[in-house]
Design an enzyme around this catalytic site. Sequence first.
Site, PDB file in Angstrom:
ATOM      1  N   LYS A   9       0.822  -1.206   0.000  1.00  0.00           N
ATOM      2  CA  LYS A   9       0.000   0.000   0.000  1.00  0.00           C
ATOM      3  C   LYS A   9       0.867   1.272   0.000  1.00  0.00           C
ATOM      4  O   LYS A   9       2.077   1.200   0.257  1.00  0.00           O
ATOM      5  CB  LYS A   9      -0.917  -0.037   1.225  1.00  0.00           C
ATOM      6  CG  LYS A   9      -1.877  -1.235   1.217  1.00  0.00           C
ATOM      7  CD  LYS A   9      -2.806  -1.192   2.426  1.00  0.00           C
ATOM      8  CE  LYS A   9      -3.757  -2.384   2.422  1.00  0.00           C
ATOM      9  NZ  LYS A   9      -4.761  -2.292   3.504  1.00  0.00           N
ATOM     10  N   TYR A  49     -12.419  -2.056  -3.321  1.00  0.00           N
ATOM     11  CA  TYR A  49     -12.918  -2.236  -1.951  1.00  0.00           C
ATOM     12  C   TYR A  49     -14.448  -2.129  -1.884  1.00  0.00           C
ATOM     13  O   TYR A  49     -14.990  -1.746  -0.841  1.00  0.00           O
ATOM     14  CB  TYR A  49     -12.276  -1.206  -1.022  1.00  0.00           C
ATOM     15  CG  TYR A  49     -10.864  -1.568  -0.594  1.00  0.00           C
ATOM     16  CD1 TYR A  49     -10.605  -2.738   0.115  1.00  0.00           C
ATOM     17  CD2 TYR A  49      -9.794  -0.727  -0.871  1.00  0.00           C
ATOM     18  CE1 TYR A  49      -9.321  -3.064   0.522  1.00  0.00           C
ATOM     19  CE2 TYR A  49      -8.501  -1.050  -0.461  1.00  0.00           C
ATOM     20  CZ  TYR A  49      -8.271  -2.221   0.241  1.00  0.00           C
ATOM     21  OH  TYR A  49      -7.004  -2.550   0.657  1.00  0.00           O
ATOM     22  N   ASN A 112      -1.803  -0.170   7.114  1.00  0.00           N
ATOM     23  CA  ASN A 112      -1.252  -1.466   7.534  1.00  0.00           C
ATOM     24  C   ASN A 112      -0.373  -2.126   6.461  1.00  0.00           C
ATOM     25  O   ASN A 112      -0.223  -3.338   6.436  1.00  0.00           O
ATOM     26  CB  ASN A 112      -2.382  -2.386   8.006  1.00  0.00           C
ATOM     27  CG  ASN A 112      -3.395  -2.677   6.908  1.00  0.00           C
ATOM     28  OD1 ASN A 112      -3.270  -2.173   5.798  1.00  0.00           O
ATOM     29  ND2 ASN A 112      -4.384  -3.489   7.219  1.00  0.00           N
ATOM     30  N   HIS A 115      -1.944  -5.661   1.633  1.00  0.00           N
ATOM     31  CA  HIS A 115      -3.265  -6.282   1.483  1.00  0.00           C
ATOM     32  C   HIS A 115      -3.070  -7.693   0.944  1.00  0.00           C
ATOM     33  O   HIS A 115      -2.131  -7.944   0.205  1.00  0.00           O
ATOM     34  CB  HIS A 115      -4.132  -5.483   0.493  1.00  0.00           C
ATOM     35  CG  HIS A 115      -5.366  -6.229   0.069  1.00  0.00           C
ATOM     36  ND1 HIS A 115      -6.508  -6.237   0.829  1.00  0.00           N
ATOM     37  CD2 HIS A 115      -5.605  -7.040  -0.997  1.00  0.00           C
ATOM     38  CE1 HIS A 115      -7.416  -7.011   0.233  1.00  0.00           C
ATOM     39  NE2 HIS A 115      -6.883  -7.500  -0.877  1.00  0.00           N
ATOM     40  N   GLU A 126      -9.946 -10.343  -7.297  1.00  0.00           N
ATOM     41  CA  GLU A 126      -8.914  -9.317  -7.091  1.00  0.00           C
ATOM     42  C   GLU A 126      -7.774  -9.433  -8.105  1.00  0.00           C
ATOM     43  O   GLU A 126      -7.276  -8.428  -8.602  1.00  0.00           O
ATOM     44  CB  GLU A 126      -8.382  -9.392  -5.655  1.00  0.00           C
ATOM     45  CG  GLU A 126      -9.450  -9.000  -4.635  1.00  0.00           C
ATOM     46  CD  GLU A 126      -8.954  -8.962  -3.208  1.00  0.00           C
ATOM     47  OE1 GLU A 126      -7.814  -9.397  -2.942  1.00  0.00           O
ATOM     48  OE2 GLU A 126      -9.708  -8.474  -2.349  1.00  0.00           O
TER      49      GLU A 126
END
Length: 138
Positions: A9, A49, A112, A115, A126
């Site tokens: 990310k 998302y 975080n 993913h 995805e």
Amino acid sequence: MQRTLAIIKPDGVSAGHIGKVIAHIEREGLRIAAMRMEHLTKGEAEGFYDVHRDKPFFPSLVSFMTEGPCVLLVLEGENAIERWRKLMGATDPAKAEPGTIRREMGTNIERNVVHGSDAPGTAAFEVGYFFRGCEIHY
Ligand code: CMP
């Protein structure tokens, strides 16, 4: 043999963690079948998302995911989904096991670092969302 989508990310990219994350992947013996750096558009992040669209954190998540470039990867191997999730650790870095990517490099439950797809159906969606078949190397 299983495939999963991994994302480094924007927080991980801007903090200079790309190499460290890839080292975790290679040490685990997962194969990188595709990899691309991309600055997601708002529409791409929202579509990716979509399952979280109704969550209170959705607008902030989309803003975070579009603040800078990501690294998108397809990982391949036996049980790849679970093995990558184990390397990442729990969503909240504070609750992740020591030695996991999120525990070592994450800031909070949103920022975080990485993913990973959570199940085979999600992984198929995805991987297909970001990569065409001819971009995935066998
Ligand atoms: P990820 O595994 O990519 O899946 C959804 C993302 O939403 C998650 O990692 C976090 O970046 C973010 N997220 C999940 N739960 C929360 C939360 N409670 N508050 C803020 N962000 C969250």
